[in-house]
Scaffold this motif. Structure first.
Motif, PDB file in Angstrom:
ATOM      1  N   UNK A   1       2.659  88.996  15.898  1.00 31.36           N
ATOM      2  CA  UNK A   1       2.608  87.519  13.791  1.00 31.36           C
ATOM      3  C   UNK A   1       3.097  88.626  12.767  1.00 31.36           C
ATOM      4  N   UNK A   2       3.776  89.241  12.874  1.00 34.42           N
ATOM      5  CA  UNK A   2       5.337  89.591  12.155  1.00 34.42           C
ATOM      6  C   UNK A   2       6.327  88.660  13.276  1.00 34.42           C
ATOM      7  N   UNK A   3       6.523  88.446  14.254  1.00 37.12           N
ATOM      8  CA  UNK A   3       7.081  87.559  15.383  1.00 37.12           C
ATOM      9  C   UNK A   3       6.870  85.584  14.488  1.00 37.12           C
ATOM     10  N   UNK A   4       5.690  85.558  14.367  1.00 34.30           N
ATOM     11  CA  UNK A   4       5.558  84.301  13.969  1.00 34.30           C
ATOM     12  C   UNK A   4       5.899  84.101  12.975  1.00 34.30           C
ATOM     13  N   UNK A   5       5.636  85.505  11.752  1.00 34.80           N
ATOM     14  CA  UNK A   5       6.264  84.642  10.062  1.00 34.80           C
ATOM     15  C   UNK A   5       7.034  84.416   9.679  1.00 34.80           C
ATOM     16  N   UNK A   6       8.387  85.908  11.209  1.00 35.72           N
ATOM     17  CA  UNK A   6      10.007  85.271  10.425  1.00 35.72           C
ATOM     18  C   UNK A   6      10.186  84.445  11.125  1.00 35.72           C
ATOM     19  N   UNK A   7      10.012  83.804  12.010  1.00 38.11           N
ATOM     20  CA  UNK A   7       9.866  82.226  12.847  1.00 38.11           C
ATOM     21  C   UNK A   7       9.588  81.252  11.290  1.00 38.11           C
ATOM     22  N   UNK A   8       8.735  81.386  10.749  1.00 38.58           N
ATOM     23  CA  UNK A   8       8.725  79.847   9.747  1.00 38.58           C
ATOM     24  C   UNK A   8       9.197  80.280   9.018  1.00 38.58           C
TER      25      UNK A   8
ATOM     26  N   UNK B   1      18.471  71.337  22.043  1.00 47.54           N
ATOM     27  CA  UNK B   1      17.253  72.233  20.840  1.00 47.54           C
ATOM     28  C   UNK B   1      17.833  73.829  21.705  1.00 47.54           C
ATOM     29  N   UNK B   2      17.098  74.861  20.483  1.00 50.98           N
ATOM     30  CA  UNK B   2      17.935  76.132  20.623  1.00 50.98           C
ATOM     31  C   UNK B   2      16.082  76.529  20.836  1.00 50.98           C
ATOM     32  N   UNK B   3      15.999  77.111  21.629  1.00 54.38           N
ATOM     33  CA  UNK B   3      14.657  77.952  21.946  1.00 54.38           C
ATOM     34  C   UNK B   3      14.490  79.112  22.046  1.00 54.38           C
ATOM     35  N   UNK B   4      14.017  79.929  21.701  1.00 52.99           N
ATOM     36  CA  UNK B   4      13.714  81.183  20.951  1.00 52.99           C
ATOM     37  C   UNK B   4      12.386  81.532  22.171  1.00 52.99           C
ATOM     38  N   UNK B   5      12.301  82.465  23.050  1.00 51.86           N
ATOM     39  CA  UNK B   5      11.611  82.994  24.030  1.00 51.86           C
ATOM     40  C   UNK B   5      11.621  84.490  23.181  1.00 51.86           C
ATOM     41  N   UNK B   6      10.707  85.079  23.405  1.00 50.40           N
ATOM     42  CA  UNK B   6       9.593  86.468  23.057  1.00 50.40           C
ATOM     43  C   UNK B   6       9.077  87.048  23.997  1.00 50.40           C
ATOM     44  N   UNK B   7       8.700  88.033  24.694  1.00 49.89           N
ATOM     45  CA  UNK B   7       8.483  88.206  25.843  1.00 49.89           C
ATOM     46  C   UNK B   7       8.505  87.737  27.665  1.00 49.89           C
TER      47      UNK B   7
ATOM     48  N   UNK C   1      14.446  93.038  10.583  1.00 51.13           N
ATOM     49  CA  UNK C   1      15.805  93.302  11.208  1.00 51.13           C
ATOM     50  C   UNK C   1      16.632  91.956  11.902  1.00 51.13           C
ATOM     51  N   UNK C   2      15.542  91.592  12.577  1.00 46.59           N
ATOM     52  CA  UNK C   2      16.270  90.263  13.445  1.00 46.59           C
ATOM     53  C   UNK C   2      15.465  89.074  13.059  1.00 46.59           C
ATOM     54  N   UNK C   3      15.303  88.783  11.908  1.00 42.98           N
ATOM     55  CA  UNK C   3      15.005  87.271  11.211  1.00 42.98           C
ATOM     56  C   UNK C   3      15.660  85.934  12.214  1.00 42.98           C
ATOM     57  N   UNK C   4      16.671  87.020  11.846  1.00 43.33           N
ATOM     58  CA  UNK C   4      18.140  85.418  12.017  1.00 43.33           C
ATOM     59  C   UNK C   4      17.678  84.992  13.394  1.00 43.33           C
TER      60      UNK C   4
ATOM     61  N   UNK D   1      16.639  85.308  24.184  1.00 43.62           N
ATOM     62  CA  UNK D   1      15.702  85.810  24.635  1.00 43.62           C
ATOM     63  C   UNK D   1      16.151  86.782  23.899  1.00 43.62           C
ATOM     64  N   UNK D   2      14.580  87.976  23.338  1.00 44.82           N
ATOM     65  CA  UNK D   2      14.156  88.887  22.307  1.00 44.82           C
ATOM     66  C   UNK D   2      13.495  89.745  23.395  1.00 44.82           C
ATOM     67  N   UNK D   3      14.414  90.871  23.850  1.00 44.44           N
ATOM     68  CA  UNK D   3      13.452  91.807  24.711  1.00 44.44           C
ATOM     69  C   UNK D   3      13.462  92.784  24.036  1.00 44.44           C
ATOM     70  N   UNK D   4      12.847  94.113  24.763  1.00 45.77           N
ATOM     71  CA  UNK D   4      12.903  95.621  24.413  1.00 45.77           C
ATOM     72  C   UNK D   4      14.008  96.387  25.286  1.00 45.77           C
ATOM     73  N   UNK D   5      14.703  96.083  26.766  1.00 42.91           N
ATOM     74  CA  UNK D   5      15.404  96.271  27.513  1.00 42.91           C
ATOM     75  C   UNK D   5      16.080  95.110  27.799  1.00 42.91           C
TER      76      UNK D   5
END
Length: 219
Positions: free
Chosen positions: A94-101, A3-9, A58-61, A33-37
């Motif tokens: 919310x935008x992250x959830x939309x893109x993930x869906x 599995x591939x897991x995406x973690x935000x935060x 810009x980062x939907x993929x 992992x998607x981070x600001x820094x």
């Protein structure tokens, strides 16, 4: 099962523990992992991507995967205002959830808060409740909502109010009727999230505090 897991935060008290646990799990092949820094991790499974949360489209993929763990959150003090906090806790989430869906993620797992209620008088609990309601409209196969109380663990920022509460609350929560508000370690929440992600479940589930402490059923 790979599995591939995406973690935000991934830099928060739950997110860091979550990445550590996912990196050791045999079913998880890749963790993005998607981070600001920059947030490096010693595991070769972890692919850290620095993104601009003000331009998430810009980062939907990068949201594509089997599991998306959303642990993003801030405080009014950190953000500077309720409006700025809402931008992180609701707008970005919310935008992250939309893109993930849109990217076909099957299982969405969200760290919310104990008492989350879209009709609450508390701005914080209202934000959390609104987000919970909104994400349930998205076409995920499964949505798991986690509602911890005060989170304990090492943070990258110092929060004096939470530090004091972490000392006082365990004592107060020994009193009758207050046990359900007892603090919980970020690692305990992370353990539950990983266990739930690897077990069958209902299309929409909410795990409140007692369920977060009890992970045996999902091992």
């Amino acid at each position: 099962m790979s599995q591939t897991a995406v973690v935000v935060g991934a830099t928060g008290v739950v997110g860091r523990a979550l990445v550590d646990r996912l990196s050791r799990h045999p079913n998880i092949d890749q963790i993005r992992t998607l981070t600001r820094r920059p947030a490096p991790h010693p595991s070769a499974k972890v692919d850290n991507r620095v993104i601009d949360f003000d331009h998430l489209s810009q980062y939907g993929e990068l949201m594509r995967g089997d599991l998306l763990f959303s642990c993003l959150g801030t405080t009014k003090k950190q953000a500077g205002s309720i409006q700025a906090q809402r931008k992180v806790d609701v707008t970005y989430q919310w935008r992250i959830a939309e893109l993930a869906a849109e990217q076909g993620v099957g299982h969405y797992l969200l760290v919310s808060a104990s008492g989350a209620d879209a009709h609450s008088r508390s701005p914080y609990l209202k934000m959390k409740g609104e987000l919970e309601q909104r994400v349930q409209s998205l076409p995920f196969n499964r949505i798991s909502l986690f509602q911890p109380s005060l989170l304990l663990g090492q943070r990258s920022d110092f929060r004096p109010g939470e530090t004091l509460a972490a000392l006082v609350m365990p004592l107060l929560c020994r009193l009758p009727g207050l046990r359900r508000y007892r603090p919980i370690l970020g690692d305990q929440v992370a353990a539950k999230m990983v266990a739930v992600s690897q077990s069958p479940g209902h299309p929409i589930e909410t795990f409140r505090l007692d369920a977060l402490f009890d992970i045996e059923e999902h091992r």
